[in-house]
Design an enzyme around this catalytic site. Structure first.
Site, PDB file in Angstrom:
ATOM      1  N   CYS A  94       8.222  19.253  45.021  1.00  0.00           N
ATOM      2  CA  CYS A  94       6.916  18.622  44.725  1.00  0.00           C
ATOM      3  C   CYS A  94       6.914  18.071  43.298  1.00  0.00           C
ATOM      4  O   CYS A  94       6.850  18.836  42.333  1.00  0.00           O
ATOM      5  CB  CYS A  94       5.803  19.652  44.933  1.00  0.00           C
ATOM      6  SG  CYS A  94       4.176  19.104  44.354  1.00  0.00           S
ATOM      7  N   CYS A 150       3.859  18.901  41.152  1.00  0.00           N
ATOM      8  CA  CYS A 150       3.919  20.301  40.720  1.00  0.00           C
ATOM      9  C   CYS A 150       4.704  20.428  39.418  1.00  0.00           C
ATOM     10  O   CYS A 150       4.378  21.250  38.553  1.00  0.00           O
ATOM     11  CB  CYS A 150       4.585  21.170  41.783  1.00  0.00           C
ATOM     12  SG  CYS A 150       3.707  21.262  43.359  1.00  0.00           S
TER      13      CYS A 150
END
Length: 324
Positions: free
Chosen positions: A79, A82
């Site tokens: 991700c 993230c």
């Protein structure tokens, strides 16, 4: 990009008089029991950020939430948003000096916890206060918005539940890692650092310009290319109305602009394969300038995720089939 306005929306419900009193009494009982046993004592700054799995969730999150608010960062290695959000949360955990504990949960390794919290996409940030869970925000967010949410959390935890946080001993672990500036390694360090600071502050337009400044002199700079793709994505999504974008995409499956906007939202929410699949399907349905616009946006999203990601390789093959 503004975080979804979930910051303290659940606290009013959770803090209904009876529930709040019961949770506060339980937290006080837990702290009193800990004090009778000698107390946990001061913790080091390094102990303010912990990795949590399903086996340790009860002890590391639920039990600890009786003495300190526990902020949960749901993340995954693949991700990209993230990777921008997590370092900010980790730095703030140290800066807030024990007023909250940051628990990091890898969703790939802890699917059950992800399902229990109803996580639909990552990054997703929740909190547990005196055993009660509440959502904070989902998706990328600027540092100013994150600070505001954390300030509200800390205030609610103290006023409603009597949680004053942990005592931090800065000398407890002299070797604990502290945020430091990276050593210069090239001529564009200052510009790249300015871009990262702009991202952390939620100034996505400023980050875009900083990365473009690097690429103007060094078109092959891989760090700037990746950063620009991420900053442009966050800048685009920041002005969207997610509900309207989803509605438009559902009603107009052949509309290139509508599908491109929805794919941006998919990716920011961590739904990588959905974003790629949406655009590949749209390539197959469209022609001419519309098809080219969709193809170019898909290539930009490949840059955001990174060429080494296996989902990018699979999507490139699917795109080739759709085009030819």
């Amino acid at each position: 990009m503004q975080p979804r306005n979930m910051s303290m929306s659940g606290v009013v419900d959770l803090a209904a008089v009876k529930a709040a009193q019961e949770a506060k009494a339980k937290a006080e009982q837990t702290r009193a029991e800990a004090a009778r046993q000698g107390g946990a004592g001061a913790v080091s700054p390094a102990d303010l950020v912990i990795d949590v799995d399903e086996a340790g969730f009860e002890q590391d999150v639920l039990q600890r939430s009786a003495e300190v608010p526990v902020v949960i960062d749901f993340w995954a290695e693949w991700c990209q948003p993230c990777k921008q959000l997590s370092p900010v949360l980790e730095r703030l955990a140290v800066e807030y000096n024990g007023r909250f504990l940051l628990a990091k949960i890898d969703v790939d390794a802890n699917q059950m916890l992800m399902q229990q919290f109803g996580v639909q996409g990552i990054p997703a940030v929740f909190a547990v206060v005196a055993g009660q869970a509440l959502p904070l925000f989902q998706g990328a967010a600027g540092e100013a918005q994150i600070r505001q949410t954390l300030d509200q959390l800390v205030e609610v935890a103290e006023q409603r539940f009597g949680l004053t946080g942990l005592t931090v001993d800065a000398d407890a672990d002299p070797g604990a890692p502290q945020p430091v500036a990276a050593e210069p390694v090239g001529p564009y360090d200052a510009l790249l650092e300015a871009a990262v600071r702009a991202l952390d502050a939620g100034d996505f337009g400023g980050a875009v310009q900083a990365y473009k400044n690097v690429l103007a002199d060094d078109p092959g700079n891989s760090e700037a290319k990746l950063g620009l793709a991420q900053a442009e994505l966050l800048h685009r999504v920041g002005g969207m109305d997610p509900q309207q974008v989803r509605k438009d995409a559902a009603e107009r499956p052949k509309d290139a602009e509508a599908q491109i906007a929805a794919a941006d939202l998919d990716l920011v929410g961590g739904h990588v394969e959905d974003a790629f699949g949406r655009l590949i399907d749209t390539v197959a349905r469209t022609a001419g300038d519309d098809r080219d616009a969709v193809r170019l946006r898909l290539l930009e999203l490949f840059e955001v995720v990174g060429p080494e990601d296996p989902r990018v390789a699979a999507a490139r093959r699917a795109l080739a089939r759709a085009l030819f």
